[in-house]
Design a protein around this motif. Structure first.
Motif, PDB file in Angstrom:
ATOM      1  N   GLY A  10       0.790  -1.223   0.000  1.00 59.18           N
ATOM      2  CA  GLY A  10       0.000   0.000   0.000  1.00 59.18           C
ATOM      3  C   GLY A  10       0.823   1.274   0.000  1.00 59.18           C
ATOM      4  N   LEU A  11       2.147   1.147   0.203  1.00 54.45           N
ATOM      5  CA  LEU A  11       3.035   2.307   0.153  1.00 54.45           C
ATOM      6  C   LEU A  11       3.705   2.310  -1.214  1.00 54.45           C
ATOM      7  N   TRP A  12       3.216   3.144  -2.097  1.00 55.26           N
ATOM      8  CA  TRP A  12       3.591   3.090  -3.506  1.00 55.26           C
ATOM      9  C   TRP A  12       5.090   3.163  -3.735  1.00 55.26           C
ATOM     10  N   GLU A  13       5.809   3.896  -2.888  1.00 59.88           N
ATOM     11  CA  GLU A  13       7.244   4.057  -3.111  1.00 59.88           C
ATOM     12  C   GLU A  13       8.010   2.740  -2.972  1.00 59.88           C
ATOM     13  N   TYR A  14       7.371   1.708  -2.398  1.00 58.53           N
ATOM     14  CA  TYR A  14       8.032   0.406  -2.237  1.00 58.53           C
ATOM     15  C   TYR A  14       7.594  -0.622  -3.285  1.00 58.53           C
ATOM     16  N   ALA A  15       6.739  -0.242  -4.208  1.00 57.78           N
ATOM     17  CA  ALA A  15       6.237  -1.177  -5.212  1.00 57.78           C
ATOM     18  C   ALA A  15       7.355  -1.642  -6.144  1.00 57.78           C
ATOM     19  N   VAL A  16       7.310  -2.911  -6.525  1.00 59.85           N
ATOM     20  CA  VAL A  16       8.303  -3.456  -7.455  1.00 59.85           C
ATOM     21  C   VAL A  16       7.710  -3.653  -8.850  1.00 59.85           C
ATOM     22  N   GLY A  17       6.488  -3.182  -9.032  1.00 52.82           N
ATOM     23  CA  GLY A  17       5.837  -3.288 -10.334  1.00 52.82           C
ATOM     24  C   GLY A  17       4.362  -2.993 -10.202  1.00 52.82           C
ATOM     25  N   ASN A  18       3.655  -3.100 -11.314  1.00 56.72           N
ATOM     26  CA  ASN A  18       2.199  -2.972 -11.283  1.00 56.72           C
ATOM     27  C   ASN A  18       1.586  -3.910 -12.312  1.00 56.72           C
ATOM     28  N   PHE A  19       0.304  -4.190 -12.143  1.00 54.51           N
ATOM     29  CA  PHE A  19      -0.335  -5.176 -13.021  1.00 54.51           C
ATOM     30  C   PHE A  19      -1.516  -4.607 -13.799  1.00 54.51           C
ATOM     31  N   MET A  20      -1.747  -3.289 -13.728  1.00 59.71           N
ATOM     32  CA  MET A  20      -2.818  -2.659 -14.494  1.00 59.71           C
ATOM     33  C   MET A  20      -2.318  -1.356 -15.121  1.00 59.71           C
ATOM     34  N   PRO A  21      -2.615  -1.082 -16.377  1.00 55.24           N
ATOM     35  CA  PRO A  21      -3.395  -1.935 -17.292  1.00 55.24           C
ATOM     36  C   PRO A  21      -2.596  -3.123 -17.835  1.00 55.24           C
ATOM     37  N   ASP A  22      -1.249  -3.040 -17.718  1.00 50.51           N
ATOM     38  CA  ASP A  22      -0.394  -4.144 -18.147  1.00 50.51           C
ATOM     39  C   ASP A  22       0.502  -4.551 -16.985  1.00 50.51           C
ATOM     40  N   ILE A  23       1.125  -5.709 -17.113  1.00 47.60           N
ATOM     41  CA  ILE A  23       2.032  -6.202 -16.088  1.00 47.60           C
ATOM     42  C   ILE A  23       3.436  -5.675 -16.383  1.00 47.60           C
ATOM     43  N   VAL A  24       3.932  -4.802 -15.503  1.00 48.99           N
ATOM     44  CA  VAL A  24       5.235  -4.167 -15.697  1.00 48.99           C
ATOM     45  C   VAL A  24       6.008  -4.248 -14.392  1.00 48.99           C
ATOM     46  N   TYR A  25       7.291  -4.619 -14.470  1.00 52.39           N
ATOM     47  CA  TYR A  25       8.118  -4.737 -13.268  1.00 52.39           C
ATOM     48  C   TYR A  25       9.154  -3.619 -13.224  1.00 52.39           C
ATOM     49  N   ASP A  26       9.421  -3.153 -12.025  1.00 55.57           N
ATOM     50  CA  ASP A  26      10.474  -2.164 -11.786  1.00 55.57           C
ATOM     51  C   ASP A  26      11.720  -2.943 -11.376  1.00 55.57           C
ATOM     52  N   LYS A  27      12.574  -3.252 -12.351  1.00 51.88           N
ATOM     53  CA  LYS A  27      13.726  -4.107 -12.092  1.00 51.88           C
ATOM     54  C   LYS A  27      14.650  -3.524 -11.026  1.00 51.88           C
ATOM     55  N   GLU A  28      14.850  -2.234 -11.062  1.00 47.84           N
ATOM     56  CA  GLU A  28      15.753  -1.602 -10.098  1.00 47.84           C
ATOM     57  C   GLU A  28      15.236  -1.780  -8.669  1.00 47.84           C
ATOM     58  N   MET A  29      13.920  -1.573  -8.493  1.00 46.57           N
ATOM     59  CA  MET A  29      13.342  -1.697  -7.152  1.00 46.57           C
ATOM     60  C   MET A  29      13.317  -3.149  -6.704  1.00 46.57           C
TER      61      MET A  29
END
Length: 484
Positions: free
Chosen positions: A394-413
């Motif tokens: 729930g703390l966006w700054e710690y997210a490692v990716g998102n799944f909407m509208p597409d599945i995308v990963y934050d490799k660095e995080m």
């Protein structure tokens, strides 16, 4: 002819491992511990004094019997290179262990909850956020399938959670989630992999889901239901939005699960002020005739945590274990009824003690990270983000990716979470108990200490001291029901 003292023989310079420490029990017995080599050894005052002198200066002379003892325990090594080789071997074993861990996927289908518990670690969440719809759920299961396939692991766990997942207004989304979960579990089985399905719930509205649960009961491996004690205590902590207690509704919910033959485990959230409430859970279970029911699995003890800030009811693992041992020794607890699988430091202490008893040169207790779940636990939330750490959900700054509208990963995080090791933390790499602590929780290190490269120290030495003073701690049941 000059006669040389036995303490002057063998002046060859040796290397004293930096991963050694000592513990003095209340009975006055001194132990040396070697957290890299897996050693716990009772020592005499004489040997301890020799050890202290070597710790100050390895060129000091010590009796041959002391030198032999320290070398056999690998406290004393030929050189630092030998220690580095031991670390490398331990790290290889650690990596292999982590590769074989099941992947756990938490699914926070909603942030909304009908209860307003003051100690909730997710009280900062936006309760007005809507529930996951079918498009969200489709992408969640697509992401879980991709991640499980990429992991190469043979087992995974799906956890339906919230907020409160089983709110009656969320019925349509929960029904769709169940349908997708059954399909996913079938696909995993066809690929030669096992997938289990569990639910975290307060159970207050479980009767509203009886028809759906009847249809899918064979898919549900276990339901965790929070019950904090007898009615008066539970109702004082777990209250509804309009201030009512939830105890009676929780009891009805547990009866609903058990009547359907669904494995059910109560969860007691214990704080510094409320450890004494633990015996009450057993009394509630006995009064409701759950004891002996084939689907009732007892009580899972979970300590109240606050990863972001301190409060006076947060209890550390060593404090909790000490309080529980005291209850056990006073005959207040039915030991087999309680499961302490949520206590990571307890598991590490037990594994370390076992390695010492077997005189093992290496074991599976080594903690190169303070997080046992890195790379093996992910959370999907209604905010459309993917988190690598459940407490940070729930703390966006710690997210490692998102799944909407597409599945995308934050490799660095993602790499940031998974690469943290005490070997990369200057204040930890030479710590004598590093292999039992691992540098602590990365999330807490950032939130409380300002930087993930600051340690977040544990009370593992206090737990080991307790183990060495009484056998009660070693009797604490710690089955792996969800975490490892």
């Amino acid at each position: 002819m000059e006669v040389r003292s036995h303490r002057e023989k063998g002046r060859k310079k040796m290397y004293l491992s930096k991963y050694c420490d000592d513990i003095l029990t209340d009975r006055g017995q001194r132990y040396l511990i070697h957290t890299l080599a897996g050693r716990i050894d009772p020592v005499s005052p004489e040997i301890y004094e020799d050890y202290k002198r070597l710790k100050r200066n390895t060129e000091e002379t010590v009796p041959e019997e002391t030198k032999k003892f320290l070398m056999e325990g690998q406290y004393l090594l030929e050189n630092e290179g030998q220690e580095k080789q031991m670390v490398e071997q331990a790290y290889e074993s650690y990596q292999e262990k982590m590769k074989n861990k099941p992947v756990t996927f938490f699914n926070y289908i909603t942030y909304d909850c009908n209860l307003r518990c003051g100690y909730c670690c997710y009280r900062y969440l936006d309760r007005e956020t809507s529930v996951m719809d079918q498009a969200y759920i489709d992408n969640v299961f697509q992401a879980m399938a991709q991640m499980q396939e990429k992991s190469g692991r043979k087992c995974s766990r799906i956890v339906l959670s919230g907020g409160e997942p089983l709110l009656k207004e969320n019925y349509d989304s929960v029904e769709y989630f169940f349908r997708k979960a059954k399909q996913h579990i079938g696909n995993e089985a066809a690929a030669g992999r096992k997938c289990i399905f569990t639910i975290f719930t307060n159970a207050t509205q479980a009767p509203e889901y009886k028809e759906l649960l009847t249809e899918y009961k064979d898919m549900v491996s276990l339901v965790f239901v929070t019950l904090n004690g007898k009615k008066e205590h539970h109702d004082g902590e777990r209250i509804t939005g309009d201030g009512r207690g939830s105890f009676d509704d929780v009891i009805k919910g547990i009866h609903t699960f058990l009547s359907l033959g669904i494995n059910t485990l109560t969860v007691c959230n214990v704080g510094r002020k409320t450890v004494g409430q633990l015996p009450g859970i057993y009394e509630v279970a006995r009064e409701n005739k759950w004891i002996g029911h084939p689907n009732f699995k007892g009580c899972f003890v979970s300590r109240i945590k606050d990863h972001r800030q301190e409060n006076d009811n947060v209890i550390s693992e060593d404090e909790l274990i000490k309080a529980v041992v005291s209850l056990m020794e006073e005959g207040e607890l039915h030991e087999e009824f309680y499961n302490f699988g949520d206590l990571k430091q307890l598991k590490i202490a037990l594994q370390f003690m076992e390695a010492s008893r077997k005189n093992a040169k290496a074991g599976n207790y080594h903690q190169f990270s303070g997080c046992n779940n890195k790379g093996s636990q992910y959370s999907f939330s209604v905010d459309a983000n993917i988190y690598a750490c459940a407490p940070s959900m729930g703390l966006w700054e710690y997210a490692v990716g998102n799944f909407m509208p597409d599945i995308v990963y934050d490799k660095e995080m993602k790499d940031w979470w998974e690469s943290r090791s005490f070997l990369n933390i200057p204040k930890c790499r030479d710590c004598s108990i590093a292999f039992l602590c691992g540098g602590g929780c990365a999330f807490e290190a950032v939130e409380k200490n300002g930087d993930c490269n600051n340690p977040n120290c544990s009370g593992i030495k206090n737990i080991l001291k307790l183990f060495l003073e009484t056998d009660a701690a070693s009797r604490l049941k710690h089955d792996d029901l969800l975490y490892d």
